[in-house]
Motif scaffolding. Structure first.
Motif, mmCIF file in Angstrom:
data_model
loop_
_atom_site.group_PDB
_atom_site.id
_atom_site.type_symbol
_atom_site.label_atom_id
_atom_site.label_comp_id
_atom_site.label_asym_id
_atom_site.label_seq_id
_atom_site.Cartn_x
_atom_site.Cartn_y
_atom_site.Cartn_z
ATOM 1 N N THR A 190 0.832 -1.205 0.000
ATOM 2 C CA THR A 190 0.000 0.000 0.000
ATOM 3 C C THR A 190 0.868 1.257 0.000
ATOM 4 O OG1 THR A 190 -1.719 -1.192 1.215
ATOM 5 C CG2 THR A 190 -1.845 1.218 1.200
ATOM 6 N N GLN A 194 1.015 4.060 -2.908
ATOM 7 C CA GLN A 194 0.750 5.460 -2.607
ATOM 8 C C GLN A 194 1.919 6.346 -3.036
ATOM 9 O OE1 GLN A 194 -1.765 6.953 -1.994
ATOM 10 N NE2 GLN A 194 -1.564 8.702 -0.631
ATOM 11 N N TRP A 195 3.123 5.794 -2.968
ATOM 12 C CA TRP A 195 4.306 6.548 -3.361
ATOM 13 C C TRP A 195 4.368 6.701 -4.882
ATOM 14 C CZ3 TRP A 195 9.444 4.075 -4.662
ATOM 15 C CH2 TRP A 195 10.419 5.051 -4.907
ATOM 16 N N PRO A 198 -0.092 8.173 -6.197
ATOM 17 C CA PRO A 198 -0.786 8.732 -5.033
ATOM 18 C C PRO A 198 -2.307 8.668 -5.177
ATOM 19 C CG PRO A 198 0.996 10.167 -5.753
ATOM 20 C CD PRO A 198 0.837 9.122 -6.810
ATOM 21 N N VAL A 199 -2.951 8.198 -4.096
ATOM 22 C CA VAL A 199 -4.404 8.116 -4.039
ATOM 23 C C VAL A 199 -4.892 9.210 -3.095
ATOM 24 C CG1 VAL A 199 -6.386 6.654 -3.475
ATOM 25 C CG2 VAL A 199 -4.294 5.635 -4.425
ATOM 26 N N LEU A 202 -6.391 8.308 0.368
ATOM 27 C CA LEU A 202 -5.608 7.470 1.277
ATOM 28 C C LEU A 202 -4.487 8.311 1.883
ATOM 29 C CD1 LEU A 202 -5.055 4.625 2.427
ATOM 30 C CD2 LEU A 202 -3.558 4.207 0.472
ATOM 31 N N TYR A 204 -1.277 9.486 4.015
ATOM 32 C CA TYR A 204 -0.085 8.741 4.405
ATOM 33 C C TYR A 204 -0.089 8.424 5.895
ATOM 34 C CZ TYR A 204 2.052 12.793 6.671
ATOM 35 O OH TYR A 204 2.326 13.829 7.520
ATOM 36 N N ILE A 207 -1.168 4.923 6.823
ATOM 37 C CA ILE A 207 -0.191 3.851 6.653
ATOM 38 C C ILE A 207 0.615 3.667 7.935
ATOM 39 C CG2 ILE A 207 1.855 3.125 5.356
ATOM 40 C CD1 ILE A 207 0.706 4.620 2.952
#
Length: 395
Positions: A190, A194-195, A198-199, A202, A204, A207
């Motif tokens: 995940t 994301q990195w 990017p969503v 969501l 950071y 995480i």
């Protein structure tokens, strides 16, 4: 108050309390206690940096951002301590080299003047110094996933070893560590997604909460059921001739195992060994001996251990754990179905050789597809006059 400050503060408090509780459990849990305290420090610093977004907070945040280098290696060391009963040694400091590498790549930010640091931090947020961040991220993902993979391989080897050498340890009891590893890989996947992609929905921060949650779950699991895990540690085959835990989780060096396999393949004594083992188990009921190991069975048979192991695996087609417990389960089943049997299922389990309720239930369910309670429920009833006393409830 910022929502994430609240969440991080709660997580930090939980990590602190859990770390102190595990520390009181004794030396076996000191590694896990340190891991919990590391999580508490990580979340505490993040909450502080949100409350005080100045240079000091951001410097500290850059340091704790490297803690994920330690999470995977600590998970590996924790798994090793469970399956090998091996305590930390000075040479284990090498498992922190990933964190040291990340620190070296960041140290210039930590020592530069405050004004320069804040300017550099702002430039990084705008996309500058992308090469450094890319290098740290790739090192972090590669380093962490390799440790998780090594931990999973260790658990799988140990489970195979346990089935091959012991009858009193349930290999399924360590399955939760595999789920922990899978959850950790999901977190890393995940974070990587994301990195790279990017969503927006969501954050950071979520995480980091997931990382803290999985570590705290490991801590609570160990705190609530320490006896179950300790009972599985250091099987006979993982103990060296000097009594110390073996360095590797494998039962023997691969070359030695291959030699034994080749020798057993050509050995003409298979039939007599099989007859002797059947005599011991079907007539002398050797399986009723608690915590029976393949070394003990070989000693009673009068044949070498490698030959006994080869016969059980090839002639009887089962690992030692399954073969021994099949005898125990069959006898327990017959007793549970006996309408005149008044003892509890747990008493019967101990009578036929099991050493714990969890191992008995796991073996019974695995081999018969039903629990001891379900088996007893199928038993025909008898009158109290014929039985003497009422039937006890199933365990």
């Amino acid at each position: 108050m910022n929502f994430w400050i609240f969440i991080y503060s709660i997580g930090a408090a939980q990590g602190l309390l859990l770390g102190l509780a595990l520390w009181r459990q004794g030396p076996r849990e000191r590694l896990l206690a340190g891991w919990m305290l590391l999580i508490a420090l990580d979340l505490g610093v993040r909450a502080w940096a949100m409350l005080d977004p100045g240079a000091h907070g951001f410097r500290a945040l850059r340091v704790v951002a490297l803690f994920p280098f330690l999470h995977a290696s600590l998970f590996y060391l924790y798994v090793r301590s469970r399956v090998q009963a091996r305590s930390l040694r000075w040479e284990d400091l090498r498992h922190g080299l990933g964190f040291v590498l990340g620190l070296l790549l960041t140290v210039d930010l930590l020592i530069m003047p405050t004004d320069t640091f804040l300017q550099t931090l702002q430039a990084m947020r705008l996309g500058a110094h992308g090469g450094r961040e890319l290098l740290i991220s790739l090192a972090l993902f590669g380093f962490s996933l390799s440790y998780v993979a090594a931990a999973v391989a260790m658990v799988l080897r140990y489970r195979r070893q346990l089935r091959a050498t012991r009858s009193d340890g349930d290999p399924e009891a360590l399955r939760w560590l595999l789920w922990v590893a899978a959850w950790q890989c999901l977190i890393w996947a995940t974070a990587l997604a994301q990195w790279l992609l990017p969503v927006p929905w969501l954050p950071y921060q979520l995480i980091y909460v997931a990382v803290a949650g999985f570590v705290l779950a490991v801590g609570y699991r160990s705190l609530l059921v320490p006896a179950e895990i300790a009972a599985l540690a250091a099987p006979e085959a993982a103990v060296g001739p000097d009594g110390a835990a073996a360095q590797d989780a494998a039962p023997a060096p691969e070359a030695s195992a291959d030699l034994e396999t080749d020798a057993a393949a050509e050995d003409p004594r298979f039939d007599e060994v099989a007859r002797r083992l059947l005599q011991l188990f079907e007539h002398e009921h050797l399986y009723r001996q608690p915590a029976l190991s393949i070394a003990q069975a070989a000693k009673r048979s009068g044949y070498p251990e490698y030959l006994v192991s080869a016969v059980i695996n090839r002639r009887f087609g089962q690992p030692f754990w399954d073969w021994v417990n099949a005898y125990r389960v069959r006898e327990a089943q017959a007793r549970l179905l006996d309408p005149g049997e008044q003892r509890t299922a747990l008493d019967i389990a101990f009578e036929v050789g099991f050493t714990s309720k969890s191992t008995f239930n796991a073996a019974f369910k695995r081999l018969l597809g039903e629990t001891p309670s379900q088996c007893r429920a199928r038993a025909p009833t008898v009158s109290s006059a014929a039985a003497g006393t009422p039937r006890p409830p199933a365990d």
